[in-house]
Design a protein around this motif. Structure first.
Motif, PDB file in Angstrom:
ATOM      1  N   HIS A 139       0.806  -1.233   0.000  1.00 28.52           N
ATOM      2  CA  HIS A 139       0.000   0.000   0.000  1.00 28.52           C
ATOM      3  C   HIS A 139       0.830   1.270   0.000  1.00 28.52           C
ATOM      4  N   GLN A 140       2.128   1.216  -0.256  1.00 37.37           N
ATOM      5  CA  GLN A 140       2.946   2.425  -0.194  1.00 37.37           C
ATOM      6  C   GLN A 140       3.726   2.626  -1.489  1.00 37.37           C
ATOM      7  N   GLY A 141       3.046   2.456  -2.612  1.00 41.48           N
ATOM      8  CA  GLY A 141       3.696   2.680  -3.887  1.00 41.48           C
ATOM      9  C   GLY A 141       4.610   1.562  -4.311  1.00 41.48           C
ATOM     10  N   GLY A 142       4.642   0.501  -3.529  1.00 49.43           N
ATOM     11  CA  GLY A 142       5.487  -0.623  -3.891  1.00 49.43           C
ATOM     12  C   GLY A 142       4.646  -1.783  -4.378  1.00 49.43           C
ATOM     13  N   ILE A 143       4.245  -2.640  -3.451  1.00 48.35           N
ATOM     14  CA  ILE A 143       3.473  -3.834  -3.784  1.00 48.35           C
ATOM     15  C   ILE A 143       2.003  -3.599  -3.460  1.00 48.35           C
ATOM     16  N   ASP A 144       1.154  -3.692  -4.471  1.00 52.17           N
ATOM     17  CA  ASP A 144      -0.280  -3.451  -4.291  1.00 52.17           C
ATOM     18  C   ASP A 144      -0.985  -4.783  -4.005  1.00 52.17           C
ATOM     19  N   PRO A 145      -1.511  -4.966  -2.777  1.00 56.90           N
ATOM     20  CA  PRO A 145      -2.168  -6.229  -2.427  1.00 56.90           C
ATOM     21  C   PRO A 145      -3.684  -6.191  -2.606  1.00 56.90           C
ATOM     22  N   THR A 146      -4.205  -5.160  -3.298  1.00 57.74           N
ATOM     23  CA  THR A 146      -5.654  -4.953  -3.378  1.00 57.74           C
ATOM     24  C   THR A 146      -6.394  -6.199  -3.835  1.00 57.74           C
ATOM     25  N   PHE A 147      -5.829  -6.901  -4.819  1.00 57.37           N
ATOM     26  CA  PHE A 147      -6.523  -8.055  -5.395  1.00 57.37           C
ATOM     27  C   PHE A 147      -5.910  -9.388  -4.949  1.00 57.37           C
ATOM     28  N   ILE A 148      -5.128  -9.331  -3.879  1.00 54.05           N
ATOM     29  CA  ILE A 148      -4.519 -10.541  -3.334  1.00 54.05           C
ATOM     30  C   ILE A 148      -5.170 -10.837  -1.988  1.00 54.05           C
ATOM     31  N   SER A 149      -5.783 -11.996  -1.859  1.00 53.67           N
ATOM     32  CA  SER A 149      -6.468 -12.335  -0.613  1.00 53.67           C
ATOM     33  C   SER A 149      -5.466 -12.533   0.516  1.00 53.67           C
ATOM     34  N   GLU A 150      -5.935 -12.354   1.739  1.00 51.66           N
ATOM     35  CA  GLU A 150      -5.075 -12.547   2.895  1.00 51.66           C
ATOM     36  C   GLU A 150      -4.581 -13.987   2.972  1.00 51.66           C
ATOM     37  N   SER A 151      -5.425 -14.938   2.528  1.00 54.33           N
ATOM     38  CA  SER A 151      -4.998 -16.340   2.562  1.00 54.33           C
ATOM     39  C   SER A 151      -3.802 -16.554   1.636  1.00 54.33           C
ATOM     40  N   ASN A 152      -3.750 -15.838   0.520  1.00 60.87           N
ATOM     41  CA  ASN A 152      -2.608 -15.952  -0.382  1.00 60.87           C
ATOM     42  C   ASN A 152      -1.384 -15.213   0.141  1.00 60.87           C
ATOM     43  N   LEU A 153      -1.606 -14.162   0.911  1.00 59.63           N
ATOM     44  CA  LEU A 153      -0.485 -13.459   1.525  1.00 59.63           C
ATOM     45  C   LEU A 153       0.068 -14.221   2.728  1.00 59.63           C
ATOM     46  N   SER A 154      -0.811 -14.877   3.446  1.00 60.35           N
ATOM     47  CA  SER A 154      -0.418 -15.481   4.725  1.00 60.35           C
ATOM     48  C   SER A 154       0.619 -16.578   4.565  1.00 60.35           C
ATOM     49  N   GLY A 155       0.657 -17.217   3.381  1.00 64.00           N
ATOM     50  CA  GLY A 155       1.645 -18.279   3.175  1.00 64.00           C
ATOM     51  C   GLY A 155       3.076 -17.794   3.305  1.00 64.00           C
ATOM     52  N   GLY A 156       3.309 -16.496   3.081  1.00 59.62           N
ATOM     53  CA  GLY A 156       4.656 -15.949   3.183  1.00 59.62           C
ATOM     54  C   GLY A 156       4.937 -15.260   4.500  1.00 59.62           C
ATOM     55  N   ARG A 157       4.013 -15.381   5.453  1.00 57.69           N
ATOM     56  CA  ARG A 157       4.184 -14.725   6.758  1.00 57.69           C
ATOM     57  C   ARG A 157       4.795 -15.680   7.780  1.00 57.69           C
ATOM     58  N   LEU A 158       5.722 -15.156   8.554  1.00 56.51           N
ATOM     59  CA  LEU A 158       6.309 -15.878   9.672  1.00 56.51           C
ATOM     60  C   LEU A 158       6.450 -14.902  10.835  1.00 56.51           C
ATOM     61  N   ASP A 159       5.890 -15.272  11.966  1.00 60.57           N
ATOM     62  CA  ASP A 159       5.971 -14.420  13.157  1.00 60.57           C
ATOM     63  C   ASP A 159       5.499 -12.997  12.867  1.00 60.57           C
ATOM     64  N   GLY A 160       4.442 -12.886  12.053  1.00 62.73           N
ATOM     65  CA  GLY A 160       3.845 -11.581  11.788  1.00 62.73           C
ATOM     66  C   GLY A 160       4.545 -10.773  10.714  1.00 62.73           C
ATOM     67  N   LYS A 161       5.615 -11.302  10.141  1.00 58.49           N
ATOM     68  CA  LYS A 161       6.343 -10.576   9.102  1.00 58.49           C
ATOM     69  C   LYS A 161       6.172 -11.280   7.760  1.00 58.49           C
ATOM     70  N   LEU A 162       6.142 -10.495   6.692  1.00 62.23           N
ATOM     71  CA  LEU A 162       5.925 -11.026   5.346  1.00 62.23           C
ATOM     72  C   LEU A 162       7.276 -11.168   4.644  1.00 62.23           C
ATOM     73  N   TYR A 163       7.734 -12.405   4.511  1.00 58.95           N
ATOM     74  CA  TYR A 163       9.052 -12.645   3.936  1.00 58.95           C
ATOM     75  C   TYR A 163       8.999 -13.094   2.481  1.00 58.95           C
ATOM     76  N   GLY A 164       7.807 -13.299   1.941  1.00 60.57           N
ATOM     77  CA  GLY A 164       7.721 -13.718   0.555  1.00 60.57           C
ATOM     78  C   GLY A 164       6.364 -13.405  -0.029  1.00 60.57           C
ATOM     79  N   ILE A 165       6.350 -12.997  -1.290  1.00 63.63           N
ATOM     80  CA  ILE A 165       5.105 -12.788  -2.027  1.00 63.63           C
ATOM     81  C   ILE A 165       4.898 -14.005  -2.924  1.00 63.63           C
ATOM     82  N   SER A 166       3.788 -14.671  -2.745  1.00 65.90           N
ATOM     83  CA  SER A 166       3.505 -15.856  -3.544  1.00 65.90           C
ATOM     84  C   SER A 166       3.296 -15.469  -5.007  1.00 65.90           C
ATOM     85  N   LEU A 167       3.903 -16.227  -5.904  1.00 69.74           N
ATOM     86  CA  LEU A 167       3.770 -15.960  -7.330  1.00 69.74           C
ATOM     87  C   LEU A 167       2.529 -16.624  -7.917  1.00 69.74           C
ATOM     88  N   GLY A 168       2.034 -17.638  -7.237  1.00 70.00           N
ATOM     89  CA  GLY A 168       0.865 -18.349  -7.704  1.00 70.00           C
ATOM     90  C   GLY A 168       0.520 -19.421  -6.696  1.00 70.00           C
TER      91      GLY A 168
END
Length: 430
Positions: free
Chosen positions: A119-148
């Motif tokens: 949301h800060q001019g970098g990676i737009d998550p508007t159309f990415i569900s939280e379930s798809n984002l959550s796979g790259g989260r560890l201890d509350g931090k996002l270490y990877g963006i899923s490609l598919g």
């Protein structure tokens, strides 16, 4: 205690591989017009390599001040090459990351938390569900963006089923149905199916029983009863004994050669793998194939959507803002994804997925429809795997070989696997 030992062992390993340890470069400020060089690395086959290079060239054309250096290799070679860079803290700005390595690299503080770039001019998550984002989260931090996203799946040729007088698997088929198919094939010279990678498919079977391969704390196994091990691997041993799944000598020596693989010769009913492998499987097979879920019962408990792989950002990157913009382009740009064709999994952006549909080849349409079905018939995936997962998997595969050769009983294998796996995860087994 075990976790700290494990991390220390990994740091020592990486340091030995490189022979020296460098210091991270400080991130420098730059103007929009300043020339920037990014480095990116990934693993993959010929199609992935060419498609990814195409996306890189497209991005460079749209951003003339950005030059992107790239390198790629096969999966095993990739991690061998990455280890010295990790030890020296000179990783590429952007690196393809597998879920099995995400814990390891993030625990060593090598990966950037991507949360601030949303949301800060970098990676737009508007159309990415939280379930798809959550796979790259560890201890509350996002270490990877899923490609598919992918899902375990069954591949088959309807004509091979017809030739053997057997009905193809229904949407709600079960392990018992698999056994029945096997009984009908005995003595016909046709295999029931290909090699089922033990760590992947045993994990699926455990999920069906409400268990998991690893415990939540990552220091033990996630199932209490060894009966689950003996049930699953006892079936695999029986199928191998009856020559209904590939003999070990086939998949150990010839499985990468289509000319020697019984499935590609029409001599096996079923193939198994992740859904993103379907397109390349069809290409190798040379004729249309169908895709079906894994056997039930309790498919919804066993099935899950798996991030096919991630893009991560190195914490040592000097150009994090530009790296974030490239990640956004890769995930959210429709034209870029037309080149990629979902080979890394069905796009995580719902907008991209929808806009791609008119341009998809029939095989990819099958994959998208299958993923849509799995999304409605699945459960959340298990937590990220422990750091020493690769050592545990190596032990499991060795035992699986012995089981399929009939050199160990399922009961003895279950006990030995528990002893070795727990020892490895607690840092007490060499």
């Amino acid at each position: 205690m075990g976790k700290h030992i494990s991390r220390f062992m990994i740091i020592v390993l990486l340091t030995v591989l490189t022979g020296c340890t460098g210091q991270p470069a400080a991130e420098g400020g730059h103007t929009e017009a300043e020339n920037i060089t990014l480095r990116i690395a990934w693993w993959g086959g010929e199609f992935r390599n060419e498609a990814t290079i195409g996306v890189i060239k497209m991005y460079e054309q749209q951003h003339p001040n950005v030059h992107i250096e790239f390198e790629y290799s096969g999966f095993n070679e990739y991690w061998k090459k990455l280890a010295p860079s990790a030890a020296g803290n000179v990783l590429p700005d952007i690196l393809q990351m597998d879920v099995s390595y995400l814990t390891q690299y993030s625990s060593l503080d090598l990966l950037e938390d991507l949360s601030p770039y949303l949301h800060q001019g970098g990676i737009d998550p508007t159309f990415i569900s939280e379930s798809n984002l959550s796979g790259g989260r560890l201890d509350g931090k996002l270490y990877g963006i899923s490609l598919g996203v992918n899902a375990l799946s069954t591949f088959y040729d309807p004509e091979v089923f017809k030739a053997n007088g057997i009905a193809p698997p229904a949407e709600s088929w079960t392990w018992a149905d698999l056994d029945t198919m096997g009984e009908a094939l005995k003595g016909k010279g046709t295999y029931l199916g290909t090699y089922l990678t033990p760590e992947q498919f045993f994990s699926y079977y455990l999920r069906q029983q409400g268990a998991s391969l690893f415990s939540k704390d990552g220091e033990g196994l996630g199932y209490e009863e060894d009966r689950l091990f003996t049930d699953y691997f006892g079936r695999m041993q029986r199928l191998a004994r009856d020559k209904l799944i590939f003999a070990p000598d086939i998949w150990m020596f010839n499985i990468k050669n289509p000319a020697e693989d019984p499935f590609y010769k029409g001599e096996a009913l079923l193939g198994w793998g992740y859904s993103n492998q379907f397109i390349s499987t069809v290409e190798r097979y040379g004729k249309p194939l169908a895709i079906a879920p894994m056997p039930g019962p309790d498919q919804a408990r066993g099935m899950f959507l798996k991030p096919s792989m991630f893009f991560s950002m190195a914490k040592s990157s000097r150009h994090k803002e530009e790296a974030a913009k490239f990640l956004d382009f890769f995930v959210n740009d429709v034209e870029a994804n037309k080149l990629l064709k979902g080979e890394r999994g069905v796009p995580v952006s719902s907008k991209v997925k929808e806009e791609l549909k008119p341009f998809l080849e029939p095989e990819m349409v099958q994959v998208v429809e299958y993923i849509d079905w799995v999304e409605q018939n699945s459960s959340p995936m298990d937590p990220p795997e422990p750091v020493l997962t690769s050592k545990v998997v190596s032990e499991l595969r060795s035992l699986y070989d012995l089981l399929l050769f009939g050199q160990i009983t399922p009961e003895a294998a279950a006990a030995e696997f528990r002893l070795k796996a727990v020892g490895i995860l607690k840092g007490n087994y060499k």
